[in-house]
Design an enzyme around this catalytic site. Structure first.
Site, PDB file in Angstrom:
ATOM      1  N   HIS A 196       7.790  11.599 -27.513  1.00 40.65           N
ATOM      2  CA  HIS A 196       6.855  11.829 -27.295  1.00 40.65           C
ATOM      3  C   HIS A 196       7.271  13.686 -26.955  1.00 40.65           C
ATOM      4  O   HIS A 196       6.264  13.949 -27.713  1.00 40.65           O
ATOM      5  CB  HIS A 196       6.641  11.191 -25.452  1.00 40.65           C
ATOM      6  N   LYS A 220       2.795  11.505 -10.554  1.00 43.87           N
ATOM      7  CA  LYS A 220       2.249  10.987 -12.041  1.00 43.87           C
ATOM      8  C   LYS A 220       2.993   9.583 -12.142  1.00 43.87           C
ATOM      9  O   LYS A 220       3.809   9.863 -12.727  1.00 43.87           O
ATOM     10  CB  LYS A 220       1.759  11.605 -12.767  1.00 43.87           C
ATOM     11  N   GLU A 266      -4.571  17.508  -9.941  1.00 51.61           N
ATOM     12  CA  GLU A 266      -5.416  17.861 -11.884  1.00 51.61           C
ATOM     13  C   GLU A 266      -7.324  18.064 -11.253  1.00 51.61           C
ATOM     14  O   GLU A 266      -7.657  17.443 -12.662  1.00 51.61           O
ATOM     15  CB  GLU A 266      -5.167  16.869 -13.209  1.00 51.61           C
ATOM     16  N   ARG A 316       1.095  -1.056   0.030  1.00 51.47           N
ATOM     17  CA  ARG A 316      -0.609  -0.310   0.302  1.00 51.47           C
ATOM     18  C   ARG A 316       1.025   1.295  -0.029  1.00 51.47           C
ATOM     19  O   ARG A 316       0.312   2.079   1.001  1.00 51.47           O
ATOM     20  CB  ARG A 316      -1.124  -0.167   1.203  1.00 51.47           C
ATOM     21  N   ARG A 330      -3.551  22.089 -12.896  1.00 53.28           N
ATOM     22  CA  ARG A 330      -2.477  21.253 -13.708  1.00 53.28           C
ATOM     23  C   ARG A 330      -2.620  21.011 -15.069  1.00 53.28           C
ATOM     24  O   ARG A 330      -1.652  20.699 -15.733  1.00 53.28           O
ATOM     25  CB  ARG A 330      -2.320  19.714 -12.197  1.00 53.28           C
ATOM     26  N   LYS A 361       7.307  23.484 -12.428  1.00 54.71           N
ATOM     27  CA  LYS A 361       6.141  22.844 -11.960  1.00 54.71           C
ATOM     28  C   LYS A 361       5.437  22.217 -10.485  1.00 54.71           C
ATOM     29  O   LYS A 361       4.486  21.799 -10.416  1.00 54.71           O
ATOM     30  CB  LYS A 361       6.731  21.147 -12.729  1.00 54.71           C
ATOM     31  N   HIS A 421      -0.206  18.642 -26.259  1.00 54.12           N
ATOM     32  CA  HIS A 421      -0.355  17.149 -25.734  1.00 54.12           C
ATOM     33  C   HIS A 421      -1.737  16.008 -26.086  1.00 54.12           C
ATOM     34  O   HIS A 421      -1.130  15.075 -26.562  1.00 54.12           O
ATOM     35  CB  HIS A 421      -0.023  16.224 -23.903  1.00 54.12           C
ATOM     36  N   HIS A 451      -0.687  13.375 -28.547  1.00 49.76           N
ATOM     37  CA  HIS A 451      -1.022  12.551 -28.642  1.00 49.76           C
ATOM     38  C   HIS A 451      -1.611  11.789 -29.853  1.00 49.76           C
ATOM     39  O   HIS A 451      -1.796  10.961 -30.516  1.00 49.76           O
ATOM     40  CB  HIS A 451      -2.062  12.615 -27.074  1.00 49.76           C
ATOM     41  N   ASN A 502      -0.389  20.206 -20.286  1.00 51.76           N
ATOM     42  CA  ASN A 502      -1.230  19.023 -21.001  1.00 51.76           C
ATOM     43  C   ASN A 502      -1.627  19.914 -22.547  1.00 51.76           C
ATOM     44  O   ASN A 502      -1.757  20.034 -23.497  1.00 51.76           O
ATOM     45  CB  ASN A 502      -2.548  18.685 -20.996  1.00 51.76           C
ATOM     46  N   GLU A 514       9.865  20.037 -23.576  1.00 49.92           N
ATOM     47  CA  GLU A 514       9.045  20.517 -22.333  1.00 49.92           C
ATOM     48  C   GLU A 514       9.540  21.946 -21.585  1.00 49.92           C
ATOM     49  O   GLU A 514       8.619  21.942 -21.063  1.00 49.92           O
ATOM     50  CB  GLU A 514       9.137  18.671 -21.107  1.00 49.92           C
TER      51      GLU A 514
END
Ligand code: NAD
Ligand code: GLY
Length: 368
Positions: free
Chosen positions: A267, A143, A237, A121, A242, A227, A249, A253, A246, A185
């Protein structure tokens, strides 16, 4: 060395940025390593380049590195590697108060972070990011994820690291294409919220990419600080802040999906193209002057990055790219939010974008 605190309630940590942090790993990790044996997860390429430095540094501090070395590449973010990694950590008798080290780019950081999130956990983990992308983005903010057959990063958890050590020395062995992908980025932070930083990138980006140490430290520290401010304010988010990370993105994507998430488009390369598209789409909607969008495209082209999707030679139309967007995990009750620009350094979340307009816009871009 720059030290950026990430002040998240219940799990604050530091991001340290400087040259030689891996060679000094034992001291840098003081207070985090409780046992002689220290589990380190990495990939084959990173191990070949930096494994001995980490091994020696831990040895000098009285520790023994025990390695789990995965194949390099996105395919390692899989259910199979996750299960095998968790079983390996259990066999190593890692406890919740122990720290697992993630030595690598975003693939290793995301997989290790998720394994740490679910082991008993939740155990501690330390990010040792070895790509520019991982240093300025994926190692910070908690993330973690793996991919599923249904798509990228669809299975994961928020789990903050206990410490991030961004050693600028590792960038010397990073292939130039990967360095450039990470640079997208860096530029993102300027475009989304800090026009002065975008201007800094225009003036210093080439020198930074060529190896200027002071410029590298400034770029990484400035990006991490940006960030940190965002994830401190909107860790999960949920507030729309947040989500600004993106930028580029959703378009990117779709391009990654159309190229099969392959080496054809990394990416970060997709994000750079996506930011150009987001800027041109913003111009099409009258939000920014067309010239501002072209300034962004020109900067990527100047440093040697692709800035036109026509150069990808995609055999598809705008509707096919939009169809990929509909599988995006950012889909929210049937609508797809887009990050657009009110100006360079001023991004916002638009929820009213008509996908037919996006398809028509992309048709024009593909034919450009
Ligand atoms: P990566 O981890 O695959 O690394 C790229 C390549 O560079 C690999 O082949 C790796 O072996 C090699 N490499 C890494 N460091 C090296 C070094 N110092 N010297 C020589 N070779 C080196 O890719 P990446 O671009 O770092 O990360 C991409 C991943 O990050 C994607 O899975 C993406 O989903 C994820 N990501 C996560 C977040 C987040 O917030 N968690 C954010 C952005 C991206
Ligand atoms: N890379 C996007 C985020 O961390 O939210």
């Amino acid at each position: 060395m720059a030290v950026i605190p990430v002040d998240i309630a219940g799990s604050p940590y530091e991001v340290r940025i400087g040259t030689g942090l891996l060679a000094n790993l034992g001291q840098q990790c003081q207070g985090h390593l409780r046992k002689r044996r220290v589990p380190v997860i990495t990939d084959q390429r990173v191990h070949a380049a930096w494994g001995a430095v980490v091994e020696n540094a831990l040895h000098e501090a009285g520790h023994e590195a025990v390695w789990r070395i995965l194949p390099a590449g996105e395919a390692s973010k899989s259910w199979e590697q996750l299960a095998a990694t968790v079983d390996w950590l259990l066999a190593e008798e890692v406890e919740r108060g122990d720290s697992v080290l993630a030595l690598g780019g975003g693939v290793i950081g995301d997989l290790t972070g998720f394994a740490a999130a679910i082991l008993k956990r939740g155990c501690k983990f330390i990010q040792l990011p070895t790509t520019l992308l991982a240093q300025v983005d994926s190692s910070v903010g908690g993330k973690t994820a793996i991919n599923s057959p249904a798509g990228k990063n669809l299975v994961g958890a928020f789990h903050q690291p206990a410490l991030v050590l961004a050693d600028l020395a590792v960038l010397d062995t990073l292939p130039r294409r990967e360095l450039l992908a990470g640079y997208a980025e860096v530029v993102k932070y300027g475009l989304l919220g800090d026009a002065d930083f975008f201007h800094w990138c225009q003036a210093n980006g080439a020198a930074m990419l060529a190896g200027d140490g002071a410029a590298r430290e400034y770029a990484v520290a400035h990006s991490v600080a940006a960030k940190a401010r965002i994830v401190q304010a909107d860790e999960k988010e949920t507030l729309g802040l947040r989500a600004l990370l993106n930028l580029g993105h959703t378009f990117g994507h779709a391009l990654e999906a159309q190229t099969g998430f392959s080496d054809r488009l990394l990416h970060g390369e997709g994000v750079a193209l996506g930011m150009v598209l987001a800027a041109r789409f913003s111009a099409r909607r009258g939000l920014i002057p067309a010239a501002s969008a072209e300034v962004i495209a020109a900067h990527f082209a100047e440093v040697g990055m692709m800035s036109e999707i026509a150069a990808l030679g995609l055999n598809c139309d705008g509707n096919a790219l939009v169809a990929h967007m509909l599988h995006d995990k950012k889909m929210d009750a049937g609508t797809l939010p887009f990050i657009l620009l009110n100006g360079i350094g001023d991004a916002f979340l638009a929820r009213d974008v008509d996908l037919a307009e996006v398809a028509a816009f992309l048709d024009a871009e593909l034919a450009r």
